[in-house]
Design an enzyme around this catalytic site. Structure first.
Site, PDB file in Angstrom:
ATOM      1  N   THR A 166       0.846  -1.201   0.000  1.00  0.00           N
ATOM      2  CA  THR A 166       0.000   0.000   0.000  1.00  0.00           C
ATOM      3  C   THR A 166       0.875   1.242   0.000  1.00  0.00           C
ATOM      4  OG1 THR A 166      -0.146  -0.048   2.419  1.00  0.00           O
ATOM      5  CG2 THR A 166      -1.907  -1.115   1.196  1.00  0.00           C
ATOM      6  N   ILE A 167       0.402   2.272  -0.668  1.00  0.00           N
ATOM      7  CA  ILE A 167       1.132   3.540  -0.704  1.00  0.00           C
ATOM      8  C   ILE A 167       1.118   4.167   0.681  1.00  0.00           C
ATOM      9  CG2 ILE A 167       1.083   5.890  -1.629  1.00  0.00           C
ATOM     10  CD1 ILE A 167       0.002   4.712  -4.218  1.00  0.00           C
ATOM     11  N   LYS A 168       2.265   4.615   1.127  1.00  0.00           N
ATOM     12  CA  LYS A 168       2.392   5.226   2.456  1.00  0.00           C
ATOM     13  C   LYS A 168       1.882   6.663   2.402  1.00  0.00           C
ATOM     14  CE  LYS A 168       5.699   5.470   6.251  1.00  0.00           C
ATOM     15  NZ  LYS A 168       5.227   6.750   6.762  1.00  0.00           N
ATOM     16  N   ALA A 169       0.741   6.895   3.044  1.00  0.00           N
ATOM     17  CA  ALA A 169       0.188   8.253   3.087  1.00  0.00           C
ATOM     18  C   ALA A 169       1.060   9.131   3.978  1.00  0.00           C
ATOM     19  CB  ALA A 169      -1.244   8.216   3.610  1.00  0.00           C
ATOM     20  N   GLY A 174       6.796   6.277   0.083  1.00  0.00           N
ATOM     21  CA  GLY A 174       7.211   4.882   0.125  1.00  0.00           C
ATOM     22  C   GLY A 174       6.001   3.976   0.217  1.00  0.00           C
TER      23      GLY A 174
END
Length: 827
Positions: A112-115, A267
């Site tokens: 998952t895209i790191k918010a 990341g």
């Protein structure tokens, strides 16, 4: 979505373990914070641990959650909200190294895209009360200017209203499933981070749903996505790799550009399972760029606003950062409001984007642009390259009488036009850093290639001090891209200290008064032997595996011999420098040239006198060696402590009003300290022993203070500071406020480690140094004019022994934060 939860909710055992951990003094200690809920008369307890205690094989925590809220219910405590178990970056700890992951984990790997925002935990109570928490707090707070939990709740209510969902229904759904929704609140209008989240992208990004159990259990990403869609959250994008090989290829491809599908991201978070237990296992993969560059621009901007200095010490991105400052400084100078907002965290991204727009490139394009990369290379220092522009510093590591000055003079005599020699004994003022300032000033001359920084440097703290000064002062004297190589020369092999003691003593006797500070005829045998033994006792040999000794570019370890050792030393130094850095010693001088230089060094006579201790009866008496009156830890967080006291007494209107008046009238102490030892308390056997340990620890500082005192008495005209700062520290927490008619004091908690409570610059405990007072405390305010500060001892001991009468007020203070004090000698 999974079925409603039907398991056990009570976590009595976990609470018992947390309360036990709360009583620990060191590693693994738990900290509690009681929070009032915003929409209920109930309370929850936020539990947390020190960040550095997670992920340690030697520390077992009751729960590894970062963010843990338990109901304030002694009978049936339940977890109200729970964050993820702490997870680490690839390679950060042993169990996130690729080989460990390959052996112990199994796919599929959900990526998952790191918010990039602030974390928000959302849960519900059985009665439909909605609970929204930040990482470690919930409910109203008077101690912060931004309440993340309240901001997150407002955003949540907006999205629920847009979906026509009742807040209580949503809370009951979370309670029924016994879960915490974990989201990232990203909104530049509330708080800017590194990545940009304008209005159209702002919101709560749901990236996890955790079961409210002590052991980490979390929903699959498909279930998380379903909840996000149903309740109006923004979804985080999820990509699945079935094998570790596929995962690594995907991460490598994204890392090459610092982006995903053309979008800058910080990341990824990777979710998989452990082979042995099938439990969830998380780790992260963070990109270094362009975020390092963006953070660097933010820091240099803040530094310029605060100090009006554009000098920066970052090693990367020097060219483009200077271009950014060229653009940003005129804008900052034109508007104090922009500066004010920037320091509050607003306008950071806007200023960055304006620069990128003016430069005609994105951050990624700058990093990937060949021309700029070439300029970066040209403007950056290649710390491995040694050429005609490289300069050198030599730091001796020695004790008295090892011949470092004779050896240094020999080397300078061989290269009088390109080598220099600065002696610490020639520097008589109070500013110790003059040693490095004079060395760099000399090194800045075009013809000078090498300077010997002549001091014993027999302890780690002295070597560390030299490196710190060099880092701090270098660009005040030299062009920023000057590469300086630091050579260490160890004159005293640790296994020969006994032999060194005997030989160096004979050398000191032989040279008599031919030294700036150690003058045999004046000080006498007993005093000189004492000084030399002190150096030997405190000597810390070179350890190249430990800071600061691992910062030397070259270490030359000399042997120690009886006859002409300085001549032998000079030859060995020349040979080793010639091998390592032929640019500095292109050819080794002939033996007769070295011997001539050595004989000239023997004629050296000191021109500056430094006074140490006192002379004997046959000479003019020097003043008696003054020792400190007391030793204390000076508190660095004055304003924060005053604000904390205000918050903790806020519920008592009378105390609040009195304290407000005391502050306004200037009666509250302007400087706060914790007394560690006092000369008047050192009459009992144990106290006397402790006081002696303190004085032995700070012998060098006491001697230096006396040297400066004598110089001032001889007419330098400077008023000497009666406080001397050391490099040691004291960590402490506030326990309770004690207030009677005479004095206000704060009882503090120190480390209960039996070895001591003082730590050195390497964060290691100093054995035997503890607090002399039975109850460590801070004297906050004297309410009666004649009362002595020592009365604080009486008051605090009364409170601790429960001898509290109606005249004594006691208020428990928030002890969740660990404060730091610097150890000072007070004369």
């Amino acid at each position: 979505m999974p079925s409603p939860y039907d398991g056990k909710r009570t976590v009595t055992q976990l609470v018992n373990e947390l309360e036990k951990a709360e009583k620990l003094s060191g590693r693994g200690r738990a900290y509690r914070r009681v929070c009032d809920l915003s929409h209920s008369n109930k309370k929850v307890i936020s539990w947390k641990f020190n960040e550095w205690d997670y992920g340690k094989n030697t520390i077992t925590l009751p729960c590894n959650a970062r963010g843990l809220f338990i109901s304030d219910d002694t009978t049936n405590p339940v977890i109200v909200a729970r964050g993820y178990d702490k997870f680490f970056n690839v390679g950060e700890v042993n169990f996130t190294k690729w080989n460990w992951i390959e052996e112990n984990c199994t796919g599929p790997y959900d990526v998952t895209i790191k918010a990039n925002g602030c974390i928000i935990f959302i849960s519900g109570l059985e009665d439909g009360t909605l609970v929204v928490c930040s990482k470690h707090s919930t409910g109203p707070r008077a101690d912060v200017d931004r309440n993340h939990a309240e901001a997150g709740e407002k955003q949540l209510l907006r999205q629920l209203a847009a979906m026509n969902i009742n807040r209580s229904d949503f809370a009951r759904m979370l309670y029924t499933h016994n879960v915490t929704a974990v989201a990232e609140y990203c909104d530049d209008s509330f708080e800017e981070h590194i990545l940009e989240y304008p209005l159209e992208k702002a919101g709560l990004y749901l990236h996890g749903v955790n079961v409210n159990k002590a052991e980490f259990e979390t929903w699959d990403m498909k279930d998380v996505s379903q909840m996000a869609s149903k309740y109006g959250f923004r979804c985080v994008q999820c990509i699945t790799s079935n094998t570790l090989e596929d995962l690594k290829k995907f991460l490598d491809n994204c890392s090459a550009t610092g982006s995903f599908e053309g979008q800058e991201i910080e990341g990824f978070v990777i979710r998989c399972h452990l082979k042995s237990t099938e439990k969830p296992f998380f780790f992260k993969y963070k990109f270094e760029e362009p975020y390092l560059m963006y953070r660097q621009w933010r820091e240099v901007t803040k530094d310029y606003i605060s100090n009006k200095s554009r000098v920066f010490k970052f090693r990367k991105h020097k060219f483009i950062t200077n271009k950014y400052l060229d653009f940003a400084i005129p804008i900052l100078e034109s508007s104090p409001k922009i500066c004010e907002n920037y320091l509050k965290g607003f306008g950071v991204i806007e200023l960055r984007n304006k620069f990128l727009q003016s430069y005609g490139m994105s951050g990624l394009e700058i990093l990937n642009h060949e021309k700029v990369a070439e300029l970066e290379l040209k403007n950056a220092i290649d710390y491995d390259k040694v050429d005609e522009r490289t300069k050198f510093l030599i730091f001796p590591i020695s004790v008295i009488g090892c011949g470092k000055t004779t050896t240094s003079q020999t080397l300078v005599n061989l290269f009088p036009d390109s080598w220099g020699h600065i002696q610490n004994d020639d520097i008589t003022g109070k500013d110790k850093s003059q040693l490095m300032k004079k060395s760099l000033e000399l090194l800045s001359k075009k013809e000078i290639k090498c300077v010997i920084v002549d001091r014993n440097n027999h302890q780690f703290r002295e070597r560390k001090q030299l490196f710190e000064w060099l880092n701090e002062l270098k660009e005040d004297y030299l062009v920023y891209d000057t590469n300086i190589k630091v050579i260490g020369v160890s004159f005293a092999p640790y296994d020969k200290l006994s032999e060194i003691r005997d030989i160096t003593l004979q050398r000191v006797i032989k040279r008599g008064n031919n030294h700036q500070s150690i003058k045999w005829d004046e000080l006498g045998e007993k005093k000189v032997v004492g000084i030399m033994n002190g150096f030997l006792k405190r000597y810390q040999p070179v350890n190249l595996d430990k800071s600061p000794d691992n910062m030397f570019d070259l270490m030359i370890e000399l042997d120690f011999g009886q006859a002409d050792s300085s001549l032998t030393n000079a030859k060995q130094i020349l040979n080793e420098i010639h091998k390592a850095y032929p640019i500095l010693v292109p050819e080794i001088p002939k033996d007769d040239e070295i011997e001539t230089a050595f004989r000239r060094s023997l004629d050296y006579k000191p021109t500056v006198r430094k006074i140490v201790g006192k002379g004997n009866n046959n000479q003019q008496k020097t003043p008696k060696l003054i020792k400190p009156t007391y030793i204390s830890a000076k508190i660095e967080n004055y304003d924060e402590i005053i604000e904390l006291v205000k918050r903790c007494i806020a519920s008592d209107a009378e105390l609040t009003e009195k304290f407000k008046h005391l502050l306004a009238s200037g009666k509250v102490q302007k400087e706060l300290h914790i007394t560690l030892g006092h000369v008047m308390s050192s009459r009992e056997k144990e106290a006397k022993k402790l006081w002696k340990s303190y004085c032995n620890r700070y012998t060098d500082q006491i001697t230096e203070y006396n040297n400066n005192r004598i110089e001032n008495a001889q007419g330098s005209g400077n008023n000497q500071n009666t406080q001397v700062k050391t490099t040691d520290k004291l960590n402490f927490r506030l326990e309770k406020l004690c207030w009677d008619e005479k004095i206000i004091a704060i009882v503090v908690e120190l480390s209960k480690d039996k070895d001591g409570c003082i730590i050195d610059e390497n964060n290691e405990k100093i054995k035997g140094l503890c607090c002399q007072n039975k109850i460590p405390h801070i004297t906050l305010c004297k309410l009666e004019s004649g009362v002595k500060a020592v009365y604080s001892n009486v008051l605090c001991e009364k409170v601790e022994s429960a001898e509290v009468d109606e005249n004594i007020k006691v208020v428990k203070l928030d002890n969740s934060k660990e404060f730091v004090g610097s150890v000072y000698l007070n004369f």
